[in-house]
Design an enzyme around this catalytic site. Structure first.
Site, mmCIF file in Angstrom:
data_model
loop_
_atom_site.group_PDB
_atom_site.id
_atom_site.type_symbol
_atom_site.label_atom_id
_atom_site.label_comp_id
_atom_site.label_asym_id
_atom_site.label_seq_id
_atom_site.Cartn_x
_atom_site.Cartn_y
_atom_site.Cartn_z
ATOM 1 N N TRP A 132 0.871 -1.183 0.000
ATOM 2 C CA TRP A 132 0.000 0.000 0.000
ATOM 3 C C TRP A 132 0.907 1.232 0.000
ATOM 4 C CZ3 TRP A 132 -2.037 2.695 4.821
ATOM 5 C CH2 TRP A 132 -3.088 3.576 4.517
ATOM 6 N N ASP A 213 -0.407 -5.458 9.375
ATOM 7 C CA ASP A 213 -1.498 -4.560 8.996
ATOM 8 C C ASP A 213 -2.697 -5.456 8.679
ATOM 9 O OD1 ASP A 213 -3.251 -2.744 7.942
ATOM 10 O OD2 ASP A 213 -1.848 -1.859 6.518
ATOM 11 N N LYS A 248 -13.404 -1.310 6.651
ATOM 12 C CA LYS A 248 -13.983 -2.188 5.628
ATOM 13 C C LYS A 248 -14.891 -3.224 6.270
ATOM 14 C CE LYS A 248 -10.029 -0.456 3.991
ATOM 15 N NZ LYS A 248 -9.717 0.541 3.030
HETATM 16 C C1 LMR Z 1 -7.052 1.587 -0.449
HETATM 17 O O1 LMR Z 1 -5.972 0.990 -0.453
HETATM 18 O O2 LMR Z 1 -7.639 1.924 -1.490
HETATM 19 C C2 LMR Z 1 -7.735 1.899 0.851
HETATM 20 O O3 LMR Z 1 -6.996 1.375 1.902
HETATM 21 C C3 LMR Z 1 -8.060 3.329 1.013
HETATM 22 C C4 LMR Z 1 -6.848 4.180 1.255
HETATM 23 O O4 LMR Z 1 -6.877 4.941 2.233
HETATM 24 O O5 LMR Z 1 -5.888 4.131 0.502
#
Ligand code: LMR
Length: 398
Positions: A132, A213, A248
């Site tokens: 992420w 996470d 979520k």
């Molecule tokens: C995502 O990865 O799209 C979600 O976790 C929302 C975000 O805050 O990035």
């Protein structure tokens, strides 16, 4: 020269900016597969019945709006421990877990990163390649150097597990290893229980610090099943961090409901850790919000709300799995000979399509189909009304 004229313009967040652009797009047949949000088959973000009922109770009770303690609501903190580890887990019973209610799991990740910077100075963080986007930004923002370990195998759409282990085996002690507990974001590629069983001794032998996470609990195999990694690490006697989110799983994105737990070696150590985490929170945002705590503690703690929630999580998970199968079927029909098996093997909200940035840009410009430029799709944005159009658009750019 005025005070702020030297500032660099903010380039925008790669995920949130895309979602903003989607909202502004005037096309009526646009499709939002960008942000990690669960949409129902009608394209709405549901408010779960259990959440509405918890809010109704809170309104009827007409409680005060006083500050919560720095560490958050006691009811929510103990409900989080029971959810993550099981109420009778040895680590819970012996009180060797320090848990704080945080501003979403992002708040938890950042508080944990600030704590590590202060108390384990010199530790670098290692994140999966890819991860992420905000993981890197948060740890770097806390002043921690960030490196990557091998993870996604572009050739197979699976995991580079041997390369991952080999990298971790060579890390200096106290390195922070950021791991996705389930439903890896962005790839949808998870470790199997057997791979966790191989990984945990490496983390222990190298004296590494796992930082889990857990943002998508319930979207992989189930609420309990998705806590596997946390329970396995705790059972192995490993000290680690885990930031978890309800955004979520309870569909309460804007409530910013999350927690940070640090599993320690003893109750005395957990008390020390909790104290310094509280100091970190006080310096940042002082204390978390009361509304999120009220929802989460009621939904987890009251049997009727809990079973309604569990049924909703199962339904959301199964709808996504159904969309994975349908997209796989349509793409395979449209592009025979092309392997779309990754849609079936990857889990959770996301899949990594392998589409290039040029293909992603074309999907957005020519077809109004929005996905993150890495090629990540949020499968939860698909529904029976947009699946055919999305499959046709994807097939057209491949
Ligand atoms: C995502 O990865 O799209 C979600 O976790 C929302 C975000 O805050 O990035």
């Amino acid at each position: 020269m005025t005070l702020f004229s030297h500032l660099e313009p903010y380039a925008g967040d790669p995920i949130l900016s895309l979602n903003d652009a989607f909202q502004k797009d005037q096309r009526t047949d646009k499709v939002n597969l960008s942000i990690g949000i669960y949409f129902d088959d009608a394209g709405r973000i549901p408010v779960l019945d259990c959440v509405r009922q918890a809010e109704t109770q809170m309104l009827a009770e007409a409680g005060t709006k006083s500050y919560l303690p720095i560490e958050g609501s006691a009811a929510m903190r103990s409900a989080v421990q029971a959810l993550l580890f099981g109420a009778t887990h040895e680590a819970v019973v012996s009180q060797r877990i320090a848990t704080l209610q945080t501003i979403g799991s992002s708040g938890g990740l950042k508080v944990g990163a600030d704590f590590i910077k202060r108390w384990l100075p010199g530790s670098a963080a290692w994140v999966s390649d890819p991860t992420w986007d905000n993981h890197r930004a948060m740890f770097e923002g806390a002043g921690i150097a960030v490196h990557t370990y091998p993870y996604h195998d572009a050739a197979t759409g699976g995991l580079r597990f041997d390369a991952m282990l080999a990298t971790l085996q060579a890390l200096p002690p106290r390195s922070v290893v950021l791991l996705h507990a389930c439903c890896h974001n962005p790839t949808g590629v998870d470790l199997s229980p057997a791979q966790w069983a191989q990984l945990i001794p490496v983390l222990q032998e190298r004296a590494l610090l796992p930082y889990l996470d857990l943002a998508y609990q319930g979207y992989g195999d189930g609420i309990e099943e998705d806590a596997f990694a946390a329970r396995a690490l705790a059972a192995a006697g490993q000290s680690f961090f885990i930031a978890n989110s309800f955004s979520k799983s309870m569909s309460v994105y804007g409530e910013r409901a999350g927690a940070l737990s640090v599993v320690c070696g003893s109750a005395a150590e957990a008390e020390l850790v909790l104290g310094q985490l509280k100091a970190t929170v006080r310096r940042n945002y002082s204390s978390p919000g009361i509304h999120a705590a009220g929802i989460v503690s009621r939904v987890l703690g009251e049997p009727a709300l809990r079973s309604s929630w569990e049924a909703d999580v199962a339904a959301m998970r199964e709808r996504i799995q159904g969309m994975r199968r349908s997209l796989h079927t349509r793409l395979t029909a449209l592009r025979p000979g092309h392997d779309f098996g990754y849609l079936l093997s990857q889990r959770g909200m996301f899949s990594y399509t392998g589409l290039s940035t040029a293909q992603v840009d074309r999907l957005r410009a020519d077809f109004g189909v929005y996905l993150v430029r890495s090629g990540r799709i949020c499968v939860a944005g698909l529904n029976s009304g947009n699946l055919e159009r999305t499959a046709a658009a994807m097939a057209a750019v491949i």
